[in-house]
Design a protein around this motif. Structure first.
Motif, PDB file in Angstrom:
ATOM      1  N   CYS B 169       0.776  -1.213  -0.096  1.00 38.79           N
ATOM      2  CA  CYS B 169      -0.206   0.074   0.095  1.00 38.79           C
ATOM      3  C   CYS B 169       0.801   1.264  -0.070  1.00 38.79           C
ATOM      4  O   CYS B 169       0.600   2.079  -0.719  1.00 38.79           O
ATOM      5  CB  CYS B 169      -0.937  -0.033   1.127  1.00 38.79           C
ATOM      6  N   GLN B 170       1.722   1.189   0.927  1.00 42.91           N
ATOM      7  CA  GLN B 170       2.612   2.182   0.913  1.00 42.91           C
ATOM      8  C   GLN B 170       3.524   2.389  -0.468  1.00 42.91           C
ATOM      9  O   GLN B 170       3.706   3.451  -0.881  1.00 42.91           O
ATOM     10  CB  GLN B 170       4.048   2.137   2.130  1.00 42.91           C
ATOM     11  N   GLY B 171       3.822   1.469  -0.934  1.00 41.11           N
ATOM     12  CA  GLY B 171       4.506   1.331  -2.298  1.00 41.11           C
ATOM     13  C   GLY B 171       3.526   2.070  -3.267  1.00 41.11           C
ATOM     14  O   GLY B 171       4.087   2.913  -4.307  1.00 41.11           O
ATOM     15  N   GLU B 200      -4.305  -5.451  -4.579  1.00 39.75           N
ATOM     16  CA  GLU B 200      -5.265  -4.548  -3.923  1.00 39.75           C
ATOM     17  C   GLU B 200      -4.633  -3.368  -3.240  1.00 39.75           C
ATOM     18  O   GLU B 200      -4.975  -2.304  -3.328  1.00 39.75           O
ATOM     19  CB  GLU B 200      -6.415  -5.506  -3.260  1.00 39.75           C
ATOM     20  N   MET B 201      -3.637  -4.167  -2.559  1.00 37.81           N
ATOM     21  CA  MET B 201      -2.733  -3.113  -2.030  1.00 37.81           C
ATOM     22  C   MET B 201      -2.124  -2.014  -2.462  1.00 37.81           C
ATOM     23  O   MET B 201      -2.335  -0.574  -2.143  1.00 37.81           O
ATOM     24  CB  MET B 201      -1.606  -3.843  -0.900  1.00 37.81           C
ATOM     25  N   ARG B 202      -1.594  -2.240  -3.469  1.00 41.17           N
ATOM     26  CA  ARG B 202      -0.788  -1.291  -4.562  1.00 41.17           C
ATOM     27  C   ARG B 202      -2.076  -0.198  -5.068  1.00 41.17           C
ATOM     28  O   ARG B 202      -1.540   1.008  -5.034  1.00 41.17           O
ATOM     29  CB  ARG B 202      -0.138  -1.872  -5.749  1.00 41.17           C
ATOM     30  N   LYS B 203      -3.297  -0.772  -5.383  1.00 37.06           N
ATOM     31  CA  LYS B 203      -4.259  -0.046  -5.737  1.00 37.06           C
ATOM     32  C   LYS B 203      -4.581   0.767  -4.763  1.00 37.06           C
ATOM     33  O   LYS B 203      -5.045   1.994  -5.009  1.00 37.06           O
ATOM     34  CB  LYS B 203      -5.352  -0.986  -6.201  1.00 37.06           C
ATOM     35  N   LYS B 204      -4.830   0.332  -3.562  1.00 35.98           N
ATOM     36  CA  LYS B 204      -5.179   1.183  -2.394  1.00 35.98           C
ATOM     37  C   LYS B 204      -4.310   2.237  -2.093  1.00 35.98           C
ATOM     38  O   LYS B 204      -4.652   3.314  -2.093  1.00 35.98           O
ATOM     39  CB  LYS B 204      -5.288   0.571  -1.254  1.00 35.98           C
ATOM     40  N   GLY B 205      -3.138   2.048  -2.373  1.00 35.70           N
ATOM     41  CA  GLY B 205      -2.051   3.236  -2.142  1.00 35.70           C
ATOM     42  C   GLY B 205      -2.274   4.197  -3.202  1.00 35.70           C
ATOM     43  O   GLY B 205      -1.981   5.385  -2.578  1.00 35.70           O
ATOM     44  N   TRP B 206      -2.487   3.808  -4.565  1.00 37.73           N
ATOM     45  CA  TRP B 206      -2.806   4.786  -5.303  1.00 37.73           C
ATOM     46  C   TRP B 206      -4.007   5.762  -5.141  1.00 37.73           C
ATOM     47  O   TRP B 206      -3.850   6.933  -5.406  1.00 37.73           O
ATOM     48  CB  TRP B 206      -2.815   4.130  -6.718  1.00 37.73           C
ATOM     49  N   GLN B 331       9.320  -2.166   4.291  1.00 39.98           N
ATOM     50  CA  GLN B 331       9.034  -0.720   3.535  1.00 39.98           C
ATOM     51  C   GLN B 331       9.918  -0.828   1.984  1.00 39.98           C
ATOM     52  O   GLN B 331      10.937  -1.225   1.920  1.00 39.98           O
ATOM     53  CB  GLN B 331       9.439   0.477   3.964  1.00 39.98           C
ATOM     54  N   PRO B 332       9.221  -0.323   0.928  1.00 42.41           N
ATOM     55  CA  PRO B 332       9.491  -0.375  -0.500  1.00 42.41           C
ATOM     56  C   PRO B 332      10.259   0.928  -0.483  1.00 42.41           C
ATOM     57  O   PRO B 332      10.212   1.753   0.518  1.00 42.41           O
ATOM     58  CB  PRO B 332       8.469  -0.446  -1.096  1.00 42.41           C
ATOM     59  N   SER B 333      10.980   1.189  -1.540  1.00 37.60           N
ATOM     60  CA  SER B 333      11.470   2.520  -1.665  1.00 37.60           C
ATOM     61  C   SER B 333      11.494   2.792  -3.414  1.00 37.60           C
ATOM     62  O   SER B 333      11.374   2.099  -4.016  1.00 37.60           O
ATOM     63  CB  SER B 333      12.955   2.569  -1.321  1.00 37.60           C
ATOM     64  N   LEU B 334      11.248   4.146  -3.379  1.00 36.11           N
ATOM     65  CA  LEU B 334      11.002   4.531  -4.969  1.00 36.11           C
ATOM     66  C   LEU B 334      12.304   4.922  -5.450  1.00 36.11           C
ATOM     67  O   LEU B 334      13.361   5.647  -4.931  1.00 36.11           O
ATOM     68  CB  LEU B 334      10.269   5.978  -4.476  1.00 36.11           C
ATOM     69  N   ILE B 335      12.258   4.378  -6.793  1.00 39.05           N
ATOM     70  CA  ILE B 335      13.604   4.607  -7.478  1.00 39.05           C
ATOM     71  C   ILE B 335      13.148   5.410  -8.618  1.00 39.05           C
ATOM     72  O   ILE B 335      12.622   5.327  -9.385  1.00 39.05           O
ATOM     73  CB  ILE B 335      14.285   3.473  -8.089  1.00 39.05           C
TER      74      ILE B 335
END
Lengths: 345, 345
Positions: B169-171, B200-206, B331-335
């Motif tokens: 989600c955070q990602g 679902e989680m990635r979508k939720k983060g968006w 936690q993921p990180s943004l590149i």
DNA sequence: AGCACCGCATAAAACGTTTTACACGTCAAT
DNA sequence: ATTGACGTGTAAAACGTTTTATGCGGTGCT
């Protein structure tokens, strides 16, 4: 509040009013049991949810129905798919997999791994570490005195040992021939790391194709990468600098090909009009680069399955490592896309 | 010409003139042995090349020092790397891995796999199959009555069971926020398959990022893929057709992002000038697309290692599945690369 | 009728370890 | 001198199966 004791064959025997041997015979099918008794036993097995202890079973039967996999490079396309093939075939045939990964495939240190597998009483081993430089020679003694059969994956054929492999030489040949057939004449090579057997073979195939076309090979047209896109990018820059007449390049894997495409585009070279590119592997992304990448597809899953089949035959004693049968060398196929066609788009 | 009989603890004991128990104690360190005797035993162990039989050992000690991995999707980037992490951590801690792959992660049929692992007397299980739809509910009963601890990988946290996961989600939030911060306003989503929890989680983060920016979400700006580049390409075409004002898109994995890039380029859209793209995974190729792909990197190897650490603590009884500790969510990180920057290149 | 054989079941002996229970000597404290 | 504890070693009992050796009733062949 009793601790849940696992149910043993004794519990089953007692409850079914038969001897343990009978239960064992029902389960293994080692000796015939009358239909009536069998039904009676199976009933109790279901009822109690009996799950035979494989450790005990393996201890006395001296066969653990387990095969050891020594692998490396699972983060790459080929090896991970091959592992999938290995697992599929093994599980279909009732074998379990015990997995050992090696982080540095050129390592000399394989004794601990081998010991580890042996202590687990594996019935056989699949050696899925790429042959690099002299590593196989180092391993020779460790592997030779193993009490179980070994199948080598991605290795040169070796007298007295059984290997299955992709015909990398043929793959390289197909790639280069295809470029020649499409009218490209100055074909560079971005090779894999020099010590890798697979890299050598792909290079050899490229050389052979060029020779057959009557073209001499100039050292300028050859660069070496380490399989990463980064190295492919770098290699392409190097090649263009010292071999500017290059009009096509064969990269020994798709990742390097993708790096090379990136580099070409940075130099404002059009693909394939100014420079054609062919890769090796057919990773899923290869069909979606711009332009789509022509590449050599390897039957990696099939390779894994084949290695298990061969190993099981060795285990069963149907085959000696000596008789390296036909079919131990799988053929790749060329997937032609946009990156290598004169008339593309 | 005797058949090479494996050397047993008895052979060692006899040769070293001590009892078997003493040899065992030297090897396991379970009870103290005088330095003199130990040396004497070790000498013979080396000399004979004694390798204790783990089956026998596990049979009596009731601990096989083995953990079962139930995985799927090894052909993808994340899972294969996670497996590498699992193997590293396990082997460093003296555990062996026994591997079972499932071909269809949405399957209801896990009893055979579970039984298989249990018969091998694994000390614990890592459940590395993505949570899809209700599959976890189906598995509930099968997994609950397992006599060994289980750690869930890539699953929703669940009362009474232990899971470790990436904060997807955070990602997703980071990806969308980054696009917003760079001045993009109409941000599409190429989601993963609807039933996948991670998707679902990635979508939720968006969604969350868009909401926080005060933007309503229109169903037109959402398309669904199946993780393949092919589906990403298709989804992008669909999105552009029904949501032409789109100026940026977040794809739930890099492969779909690569498909989308290809589609954008087919429509003669410049990236990022006309359309920005952000992916998820940071596959090696992502840094070599044209333009280079901004993406969300997941600590996949660390995830694997963490799952083993947690499992071993469960096995040791230091921890209950109930106390789902902190740190179970990585936690993921943004590149940030070229594909998402207004001022790129 | 006698004999060999077959089909089915069983008891007991492996398999190679660890664990348990016990023994023996020494040493310290009573 | 007795007691208790400790350090070191051993014999024997597990562990849960398969395998081997035996038994036993019935059947077909001489």
């Amino acid at each position: 509040m009793s601790i849940k004791q696992p149910v043993t064959i004794n519990d089953v025997a007692r409850r079914a009013q038969v001897s343990v041997s009978t239960v064992s015979n029902v389960l293994t099918g080692n000796r015939p049991v009358s239909a009536k008794t069998r039904a009676q036993v199976m009933l109790v097995v279901e009822e109690l949810g009996f799950r035979p202890n494989r450790l005990a079973r393996g201890l006395v039967s001296r066969s653990s129905k387990t095969i050891g996999i020594v692998a490396s490079g699972l983060e790459y396309f080929g090896p991970s798919r091959t592992l999938v093939g290995i697992e599929q075939e093994a599980s279909e045939r009732g074998y379990s997999l015990i997995l050992s990964l090696i982080h540095e495939p050129a390592t000399e240190e394989v004794e601990p791994i081998v010991n580890h597998l042996i202590t687990h009483q594996v019935d056989g081993i699949i050696w899925a570490i790429p042959q690099i430089g002299q590593n196989r020679v180092w391993w020779k003694s460790a592997v030779e005195r193993l009490p179980v059969p070994v199948v080598f994956l991605n290795h040169a054929m070796w007298p007295g040992s059984l290997g299955v492999d992709i015909d990398n030489c043929q793959g390289g040949f197909m790639a280069a021939s295809h470029l020649l057939a499409n009218g490209f004449v100055n074909i560079g090579l971005i090779a894999g790391p020099g010590q890798w057997y697979a890299a050598e073979m792909r290079k050899k195939g490229w050389e052979t194709a060029l020779h057959e076309a009557g073209r001499a090979i100039d050292p300028r047209q050859l660069a070496e990468g380490d399989w990463t896109p980064q190295s492919g990018e770098q290699a392409f820059f190097d090649l263009m600098r010292r071999y500017p007449e290059m009009d096509a390049v064969f990269a020994a894997n798709d990742q390097m090909a993708i790096g090379a495409m990136r580099a070409a585009s940075d130099l404002n070279l059009r693909i394939p009009e100014d420079i054609a590119i062919v890769g090796f592997d057919d990773v899923p992304e290869a069909a979606f680069t711009r332009p789509r990448l022509t590449t050599v597809r390897q039957p990696v899953v099939g390779l894994g399955r084949l290695s298990v089949k061969a190993l099981i035959r060795l285990i069963a004693g149907e085959m000696e490592p000596g008789d390296a049968g036909v079919g131990a060398m799988l053929q790749p196929s060329l997937i032609v896309r946009e990156s290598s066609q004169r008339v593309a788009r």
